[in-house]
Write a protein that holds these residues in place. Structure first.
Motif, short mmCIF file in Angstrom:
data_model
loop_
_atom_site.label_atom_id
_atom_site.label_comp_id
_atom_site.label_asym_id
_atom_site.label_seq_id
_atom_site.Cartn_x
_atom_site.Cartn_y
_atom_site.Cartn_z
N MET A 266 0.83 -1.18 0.00
CA MET A 266 0.00 0.00 0.00
C MET A 266 0.87 1.25 0.00
O MET A 266 1.93 1.28 0.63
N ASN B 212 -9.30 6.43 4.63
CA ASN B 212 -8.24 5.82 3.83
C ASN B 212 -7.18 5.16 4.71
O ASN B 212 -6.62 4.13 4.34
N SER B 213 -6.92 5.75 5.88
CA SER B 213 -5.95 5.14 6.79
C SER B 213 -6.46 3.80 7.31
O SER B 213 -5.71 2.82 7.39
N GLU C 148 -6.33 1.33 4.44
CA GLU C 148 -4.97 0.88 4.18
C GLU C 148 -4.57 -0.22 5.15
O GLU C 148 -3.93 -1.21 4.76
N ARG D 189 -3.78 -4.30 4.11
CA ARG D 189 -2.52 -4.96 4.42
C ARG D 189 -2.75 -6.34 5.03
O ARG D 189 -1.90 -7.23 4.91
N MET E 281 -6.63 0.54 -3.20
CA MET E 281 -7.23 1.67 -2.50
C MET E 281 -8.46 2.20 -3.22
O MET E 281 -9.23 2.97 -2.64
#
Length: 286
Positions: free
Chosen positions: A33, A174-175, A178, A182, A205
């Protein structure tokens, strides 16, 4: 009517306040990412008291500031009433357990801890409240890098009025996305992309949260069961050895569990089982 700014406020609060991951070596096939951009420098004239050092998690005051700023009536100088803000806060708290379980490391940790208790055959020791508490604080520990990223990229710039609320909410989500990507297996992610009947995205994403979340949960279930089965094997071997010894000695009326339980507890304590378990769980997240 509560507009979409308020709903986005609730999402950021839930993603930031109830979530708080050390890294492990990455497995083959997991997509890499991109790194989130760093928080821009504070403008001149900003009150130093409101600035937060880099790498810090958002405080309760910061979260309350977000609620106050997002629920303020921009057309008037008077904020929304306190009861209405309380309704928003309690609604967010009602949704918090679901987000905590489904979008963080909590699911994997609590399943593995339950496997260990079952393998030890200690019935309700540790009790459920202790298992849930340990899982919660391990979740806060493992989610700290993600929480710091949300604080640096979304919360602090929004409080400093460097970005608007929609941008802050997008960066916060988005965090979280992400982090989930993962941990996802590519096969699980591809499965839900196919079931959604959408075109293959150029980047992970670009996939929506309605696809990422179930793929993440399925991947967490698989990983947790794999770890649980591996933890079960040593204790199962002890049970088999004790049962064979008792059978060969002619003690068929003596329950093997009565003899194997203290041996398993002693072995678990001598190898520092809880420390090894906490370390393994923390390092299992990328």
């Amino acid at each position: 009517m509560i507009d979409k700014r308020v709903l986005l406020t609730i999402f950021v609060l839930l993603a930031a306040s109830g979530i708080a991951l050390a890294a492990q070596t990455q497995t083959n096939g997991v997509p890499q990412m991109p790194q989130m951009p760093q928080m821009p420098a504070m403008p001149n004239g900003l009150n130093p008291a409101t600035a937060t050092p880099p790498g810090s998690v958002p405080s309760i005051g910061d979260l309350m500031t977000i609620v106050d700023k997002a629920t303020a009536d921009q057309g008037k100088t008077k904020d929304w009433s306190t009861p209405l803000k309380l309704v928003i806060i309690f609604t967010g708290l009602a949704l918090l357990p679901s987000l905590l379980v489904m979008m963080t490391s909590f699911t994997r940790i609590v399943i593995v801890l339950s496997f260990v208790r079952r393998a030890l055959t200690t019935q309700t020791i540790p009790p459920n409240i202790a298992i849930m508490g340990l899982a919660l604080f391990l979740t806060l520990f493992t989610m700290t890098p993600t929480l710091e990223q949300i604080n640096a990229n979304a919360i602090q710039p929004y409080i400093a009025e460097q970005i608007n609320f929609q941008t802050a909410a997008q960066k916060g989500s988005n965090s979280i996305k992400e982090f989930m990507l993962r941990q996802c297996r590519p096969a699980d992610l591809s499965l839900f992309v196919q079931m959604a009947k959408i075109e293959r995205p150029n980047s992970p994403m670009d996939i929506g949260l309605h696809i990422v979340i179930p793929a993440f949960v399925i991947s967490e279930f698989r990983t947790a069961f794999e770890m649980g089965c591996l933890l079960f094997i040593p204790f199962l071997l002890i049970d088999l050895v004790i049962a064979s010894v008792l059978l060969s000695a002619g003690m068929m009326m003596l329950p093997p569990m009565m003899i194997s339980l203290p041996l398993k507890l002693i072995l678990f304590i001598l190898v520092d089982g809880w420390g090894l378990l906490a370390k393994s769980l923390s390092l299992s997240f990328r």
